[in-house]
Design a protein around this motif. Structure first.
Motif, PDB file in Angstrom:
ATOM      1  N   VAL A 259       0.834  -1.198   0.000  1.00  0.00           N
ATOM      2  CA  VAL A 259       0.000   0.000   0.000  1.00  0.00           C
ATOM      3  C   VAL A 259       0.874   1.255   0.000  1.00  0.00           C
ATOM      4  N   ILE A 260       0.273   2.343  -0.445  1.00  0.00           N
ATOM      5  CA  ILE A 260       0.854   3.673  -0.294  1.00  0.00           C
ATOM      6  C   ILE A 260      -0.178   4.541   0.405  1.00  0.00           C
ATOM      7  N   LEU A 261       0.247   5.227   1.463  1.00  0.00           N
ATOM      8  CA  LEU A 261      -0.634   6.101   2.225  1.00  0.00           C
ATOM      9  C   LEU A 261      -0.375   7.542   1.818  1.00  0.00           C
ATOM     10  N   TYR A 262      -1.446   8.324   1.730  1.00  0.00           N
ATOM     11  CA  TYR A 262      -1.354   9.739   1.404  1.00  0.00           C
ATOM     12  C   TYR A 262      -2.001  10.541   2.527  1.00  0.00           C
ATOM     13  N   ARG A 263      -1.254  11.495   3.041  1.00  0.00           N
ATOM     14  CA  ARG A 263      -1.753  12.327   4.140  1.00  0.00           C
ATOM     15  C   ARG A 263      -2.631  13.448   3.602  1.00  0.00           C
ATOM     16  N   ILE A 264      -3.831  13.571   4.170  1.00  0.00           N
ATOM     17  CA  ILE A 264      -4.760  14.634   3.805  1.00  0.00           C
ATOM     18  C   ILE A 264      -4.932  15.524   5.026  1.00  0.00           C
ATOM     19  N   HIS A 265      -4.564  16.799   4.882  1.00  0.00           N
ATOM     20  CA  HIS A 265      -4.759  17.737   5.984  1.00  0.00           C
ATOM     21  C   HIS A 265      -5.446  18.985   5.452  1.00  0.00           C
ATOM     22  N   GLU A 266      -6.483  19.403   6.135  1.00  0.00           N
ATOM     23  CA  GLU A 266      -7.134  20.672   5.823  1.00  0.00           C
ATOM     24  C   GLU A 266      -7.334  21.420   7.131  1.00  0.00           C
ATOM     25  N   SER A 267      -7.275  22.721   7.050  1.00  0.00           N
ATOM     26  CA  SER A 267      -7.389  23.528   8.264  1.00  0.00           C
ATOM     27  C   SER A 267      -8.736  23.331   8.948  1.00  0.00           C
TER      28      SER A 267
END
Length: 346
Positions: free
Chosen positions: A96-104
């Motif tokens: 797997v590859i994980l992608y970080r999602i961040h929003e204020s």
């Protein structure tokens, strides 16, 4: 769409950005020729969201998820992370590859998890088995498309002009495994990446797989058979996919013991056949032998004359032969990828 994209563009890989002279991926100042190929991947995405997403994944994956989530306020946290999920015997279940999602506007951890499309349902079920009562929502992302972008010549020129693509680009980041794999691009369904990556063209997916095999990069269940492949023999450590300092996770015991013993006698390596062979002539797990007939390893997968095989390191400099259906054989050569760290027995 559930995810806004403005955050992603701030971390867009330098070589993907558009400069005033349109040289970022345009093949030169005159723009002649595509300087990057965008490949539509047969990979799927799961969205994991909730307060306990980080601890949940930390106990299942080979890599240290706290680094991805910026533990301790780290400003240089990676945007993407490679890892395996193992069974209790320490063998690979899913890459797997994980992608970080961040929003204020978000307080909950939000991660996109890439996997082989063929195992999307089984991976989702696997995660839910271990979820128990944790506050984690796991849902497939049918509204998103995943692309690999392989540039011909890397560029370091930077420009903020890609802000105009907010709403189309969800994630744009360097491939977390090795530099030779370029970038990963996640877009909304129906988005044409050629409109986002200047000077690019849509590539044939077969060329993407040939590129992978030439570089010795495994991906998916054909290359990493479920319950068969061992993570360290599959070069997981070489591809930034494992932490030897994190806490416990499923399958850790055998993996840690193998690492600390420091002896890995077999590894996945790129191979090239003397002649291209159709898939039906190469049995699954076909044996590779030395000149004297001694077993040297097993074929995993490939495209025409290029592929990968699990080989004994002691035999890779000898003449080798792949056994085909009907008792025929074909000569092959192998090589140690240039991106491998040294020494190779680490």
């Amino acid at each position: 769409m559930l995810v806004r994209a403005s955050w992603a563009l701030r971390g867009f890989p330098r070589g993907l950005r558009l400069t005033a002279k349109r040289r970022g991926l345009s093949g030169g100042a005159d723009g002649r020729g595509a300087a990057a190929d965008c490949f539509p991947l047969d990979r799927a995405l799961l969205r994991l969201q909730g307060q306990e997403t980080g601890p949940f994944l930390q106990g299942l994956l080979t890599n240290d998820v706290t680094r991805l989530l910026g533990a301790g306020g780290a400003s240089e946290a990676p945007r993407a992370q490679y890892a395996h999920l193992l069974n209790v015997q320490g063998r690979c279940l899913y890459d797997v590859i994980l992608y970080r999602i961040h929003e204020s506007s978000q307080e909950e951890t939000h991660i996109l998890l890439e996997c082989d499309a063929a195992v999307l349902d089984s991976l989702q079920k696997h995660l839910k088995v271990y979820k128990i009562r944790r506050k984690v929502n796991i849902t497939p992302c049918h509204d998103l498309a995943l692309w690999a972008v392989i540039p011909k010549v890397p560029s370091k020129e930077v420009s903020p002009e890609l802000q105009q693509y907010t709403g189309k680009v969800v994630v744009a980041t360097s491939d977390p495994r090795v530099d030779v794999m370029g970038w990963r691009l996640i877009t909304s369904q129906g988005t044409n990446p050629v409109e986002i990556v200047p000077g690019s063209k849509i590539g044939n997916i077969e060329d993407y797989h040939r590129h992978r095999y030439k570089q010795g990069i495994p991906e998916g269940i054909k290359d990493l058979p479920t319950g068969v492949a061992l993570p360290l023999e599959s070069n997981l450590a070489y591809m930034n996919g494992i932490s030897f300092t994190k806490g416990c996770y499923i399958g850790q015991e055998l993996t840690a013991r193998t690492h600390h013993m420091g002896v890995i006698r077999k590894r996945l390596l790129p191979i090239q056949l003397a002649v291209a062979e159709p898939f039906e002539r190469i049995p699954e797990g076909a044996e590779i032998v030395t000149e004297s007939g001694k077993s040297a390893g097993k074929y995993r997968a490939g495209r025409e004359e290029l592929g990968i095989a699990l080989l004994r390191l002691a035999n890779i400099n000898e003449p080798l032969h792949l056994k085909l259906s009907g008792g025929a054989t074909v000569n092959l050569t192998t090589s140690v990828p240039k991106w491998w760290p040294k020494p190779t027995n680490a």
